[in-house]
Write a protein that holds these residues in place. Structure first.
Motif, PDB file in Angstrom:
ATOM      1  N   GLN A 205      35.291 -46.969  52.477  1.00 28.46           N
ATOM      2  CA  GLN A 205      36.041 -48.220  52.480  1.00 28.46           C
ATOM      3  C   GLN A 205      36.054 -48.858  53.863  1.00 28.46           C
ATOM      4  N   VAL A 206      36.054 -48.022  54.915  1.00 32.25           N
ATOM      5  CA  VAL A 206      35.989 -48.545  56.284  1.00 32.25           C
ATOM      6  C   VAL A 206      34.710 -49.343  56.481  1.00 32.25           C
ATOM      7  N   LEU A 207      33.613 -48.864  55.886  1.00 31.27           N
ATOM      8  CA  LEU A 207      32.332 -49.568  56.000  1.00 31.27           C
ATOM      9  C   LEU A 207      32.192 -50.681  54.961  1.00 31.27           C
ATOM     10  N   GLY A 208      33.122 -50.724  54.021  1.00 32.08           N
ATOM     11  CA  GLY A 208      33.075 -51.773  53.011  1.00 32.08           C
ATOM     12  C   GLY A 208      31.989 -51.583  51.979  1.00 32.08           C
ATOM     13  N   VAL A 209      31.647 -50.314  51.666  1.00 26.80           N
ATOM     14  CA  VAL A 209      30.614 -50.027  50.671  1.00 26.80           C
ATOM     15  C   VAL A 209      31.165 -49.058  49.632  1.00 26.80           C
ATOM     16  N   GLU A 210      30.526 -49.038  48.467  1.00 28.22           N
ATOM     17  CA  GLU A 210      30.912 -48.118  47.408  1.00 28.22           C
ATOM     18  C   GLU A 210      30.338 -46.731  47.693  1.00 28.22           C
ATOM     19  N   GLU A 211      30.945 -45.719  47.077  1.00 25.97           N
ATOM     20  CA  GLU A 211      30.484 -44.347  47.298  1.00 25.97           C
ATOM     21  C   GLU A 211      29.077 -44.116  46.743  1.00 25.97           C
ATOM     22  N   ASN A 212      28.674 -44.931  45.779  1.00 27.51           N
ATOM     23  CA  ASN A 212      27.329 -44.780  45.214  1.00 27.51           C
ATOM     24  C   ASN A 212      26.307 -45.692  45.891  1.00 27.51           C
ATOM     25  N   ALA A 213      26.677 -46.273  47.032  1.00 23.86           N
ATOM     26  CA  ALA A 213      25.737 -47.134  47.770  1.00 23.86           C
ATOM     27  C   ALA A 213      24.574 -46.297  48.286  1.00 23.86           C
ATOM     28  N   SER A 214      23.423 -46.921  48.402  1.00 23.82           N
ATOM     29  CA  SER A 214      22.249 -46.211  48.908  1.00 23.82           C
ATOM     30  C   SER A 214      22.401 -45.948  50.406  1.00 23.82           C
ATOM     31  N   ASP A 215      21.577 -45.024  50.914  1.00 21.76           N
ATOM     32  CA  ASP A 215      21.608 -44.734  52.348  1.00 21.76           C
ATOM     33  C   ASP A 215      21.304 -45.997  53.155  1.00 21.76           C
ATOM     34  N   ALA A 216      20.375 -46.776  52.674  1.00 16.89           N
ATOM     35  CA  ALA A 216      19.992 -48.009  53.376  1.00 16.89           C
ATOM     36  C   ALA A 216      21.164 -48.987  53.431  1.00 16.89           C
ATOM     37  N   GLU A 217      21.921 -49.085  52.343  1.00 22.26           N
ATOM     38  CA  GLU A 217      23.071 -49.989  52.296  1.00 22.26           C
ATOM     39  C   GLU A 217      24.158 -49.521  53.250  1.00 22.26           C
ATOM     40  N   GLN A 252      35.136 -47.264  67.322  1.00 27.32           N
ATOM     41  CA  GLN A 252      35.238 -45.805  67.275  1.00 27.32           C
ATOM     42  C   GLN A 252      35.541 -45.325  65.860  1.00 27.32           C
ATOM     43  N   GLU A 253      36.437 -46.027  65.154  1.00 25.99           N
ATOM     44  CA  GLU A 253      36.751 -45.657  63.778  1.00 25.99           C
ATOM     45  C   GLU A 253      35.554 -45.880  62.856  1.00 25.99           C
ATOM     46  N   ILE A 254      34.823 -46.962  63.100  1.00 24.40           N
ATOM     47  CA  ILE A 254      33.627 -47.248  62.303  1.00 24.40           C
ATOM     48  C   ILE A 254      32.589 -46.145  62.520  1.00 24.40           C
ATOM     49  N   LYS A 255      32.416 -45.731  63.780  1.00 18.56           N
ATOM     50  CA  LYS A 255      31.471 -44.647  64.086  1.00 18.56           C
ATOM     51  C   LYS A 255      31.884 -43.344  63.408  1.00 18.56           C
ATOM     52  N   LYS A 256      33.175 -43.017  63.471  1.00 19.34           N
ATOM     53  CA  LYS A 256      33.669 -41.784  62.861  1.00 19.34           C
ATOM     54  C   LYS A 256      33.429 -41.790  61.351  1.00 19.34           C
ATOM     55  N   ALA A 257      33.707 -42.939  60.734  1.00 23.81           N
ATOM     56  CA  ALA A 257      33.509 -43.060  59.290  1.00 23.81           C
ATOM     57  C   ALA A 257      32.033 -42.882  58.944  1.00 23.81           C
ATOM     58  N   TYR A 258      31.168 -43.519  59.718  1.00 23.16           N
ATOM     59  CA  TYR A 258      29.725 -43.428  59.469  1.00 23.16           C
ATOM     60  C   TYR A 258      29.228 -41.995  59.657  1.00 23.16           C
ATOM     61  N   GLU A 259      29.688 -41.323  60.708  1.00 21.28           N
ATOM     62  CA  GLU A 259      29.269 -39.946  60.960  1.00 21.28           C
ATOM     63  C   GLU A 259      29.717 -39.024  59.831  1.00 21.28           C
ATOM     64  N   GLN A 260      30.896 -39.269  59.292  1.00 24.04           N
ATOM     65  CA  GLN A 260      31.390 -38.434  58.198  1.00 24.04           C
ATOM     66  C   GLN A 260      30.549 -38.628  56.939  1.00 24.04           C
ATOM     67  N   ILE A 261      30.167 -39.863  56.669  1.00 22.72           N
ATOM     68  CA  ILE A 261      29.322 -40.150  55.517  1.00 22.72           C
ATOM     69  C   ILE A 261      27.937 -39.536  55.712  1.00 22.72           C
ATOM     70  N   LYS A 262      27.407 -39.628  56.939  1.00 23.15           N
ATOM     71  CA  LYS A 262      26.109 -39.022  57.233  1.00 23.15           C
ATOM     72  C   LYS A 262      26.144 -37.511  56.983  1.00 23.15           C
ATOM     73  N   THR A 263      27.229 -36.875  57.417  1.00 22.28           N
ATOM     74  CA  THR A 263      27.352 -35.423  57.218  1.00 22.28           C
ATOM     75  C   THR A 263      27.419 -35.074  55.743  1.00 22.28           C
ATOM     76  N   ALA A 264      28.195 -35.874  55.002  1.00 19.34           N
ATOM     77  CA  ALA A 264      28.333 -35.613  53.569  1.00 19.34           C
ATOM     78  C   ALA A 264      27.017 -35.833  52.825  1.00 19.34           C
ATOM     79  N   ARG A 265      26.198 -36.755  53.330  1.00 16.28           N
ATOM     80  CA  ARG A 265      24.926 -37.069  52.662  1.00 16.28           C
ATOM     81  C   ARG A 265      23.739 -36.316  53.256  1.00 16.28           C
ATOM     82  N   ASN A 266      23.975 -35.626  54.357  1.00 16.09           N
ATOM     83  CA  ASN A 266      22.902 -34.869  55.011  1.00 16.09           C
ATOM     84  C   ASN A 266      21.742 -35.769  55.468  1.00 16.09           C
ATOM     85  N   PHE A 267      22.080 -36.922  56.044  1.00 15.96           N
ATOM     86  CA  PHE A 267      21.019 -37.752  56.618  1.00 15.96           C
ATOM     87  C   PHE A 267      21.381 -38.149  58.027  1.00 15.96           C
TER      88      PHE A 267
END
Length: 267
Positions: A205-217, A252-267
């Motif tokens: 939600q911080v990034l404004g995307v759905e959980e099923n969004a593609s990695d590119a999105e 900083q919050e945007i970076k943290k959110a993105y890093e967490q999503i990257k970890t969860a997606r393994n990319f």
């Protein structure tokens, strides 16, 4: 010397007239008689131009914040505390805090000219959308001081957004994003090695995307938000230096959110 030092000392090389100049003048005990129309240098990025935008941003932020806080019928203690917290984050000195609170109180006045203030603020910003969006996000945070945006507050945010060029659905998206940023920051402070599922949901939600969004999105949303909130770019466009910390915390919050999503997606 900063915009504040120049305008407070009366040695500034720019003129902020109009309704914003009247508000700031009243807050400082000065009088700015010059109009502002002849200073509308479209797209200009001179030092004086940026300093004038910084003073306009400061004035509009605290006065409209006061007006918005009163939109649901009363100014809550939480909203006052949020305004004071913002001043603390900005590390305002005694004179600046006094001026900010004076502007906040002027915004609560029944005769506050919201339309005129918004019109001049938009003109001063020269359609710098990222700068205006930062302004909206600060206002939204004010409404979320008590944990939710009341309908009267949402209606007022839609009204303000319309004057500044944001459609209602965009304002609703910003409300969700700012709320998610606050929740994410709170949840990140909880102890425990593995973040809870709710935190990962907030990260999307911080990034404004759905959980099923593609990695590119996800990557595209992250880059767009980082560009929109880049502190140096915003300050160069007219964000007061004192508010740079707010933009930094957002990135900083945007970076943290993105890093967490990257970890969860393994990319």
């Amino acid at each position: 010397m900063s915009w504040w030092g120049k305008i407070f000392g009366g040695a500034f090389g720019f003129a902020l007239g109009g309704p914003l100049g009247a508000l700031l003048g009243a807050a400082l005990g000065h009088r700015f008689d010059k109009g502002y129309d002849r200073f509308m240098l479209e797209g200009a990025d001179t030092e004086a131009d940026v300093e004038r935008i910084q003073s306009a941003f400061f004035t509009a932020t605290f006065s409209v914040m006061g007006h918005l806080a009163k939109s649901d019928g009363r100014v809550s203690e939480a909203e006052i505390q949020l305004a004071q917290s913002l001043m603390s984050q900005m590390q305002l000195n005694a004179d600046q805090r006094q001026a900010a609170m004076h502007l906040f109180n002027q915004g609560k006045s029944p005769d506050f000219q919201l339309d005129d203030v918004l019109q001049q603020f938009k003109q001063e910003c020269h359609r710098r959308r990222n700068l205006i969006q930062m302004f909206m996000e600060i206002l939204i945070a004010t409404c979320l001081a008590d944990g939710l945006v009341h309908q009267a507050e949402r209606n007022k945010l839609h009204y303000i957004g319309k004057h500044l060029g944001f459609a209602p659905f965009i304002i609703d998206q910003l409300i969700k994003m700012v709320q998610a940023q606050q929740e994410f920051a709170y949840e990140q402070g909880r102890p425990g090695a593995a973040p809870p599922r709710s935190t990962l949901k907030s990260a999307y939600q911080v990034l404004g995307v759905e959980e099923n969004a593609s990695d590119a999105e996800v990557k595209k949303a992250y880059r767009r938000l980082m560009n929109q909130h880049h502190p140096d770019k915003l300050v160069a466009k007219g964000l007061p230096e004192e508010m740079m910390k707010l933009a930094t915390e957002k990135t900083q919050e945007i970076k943290k959110a993105y890093e967490q999503i990257k970890t969860a997606r393994n990319f």
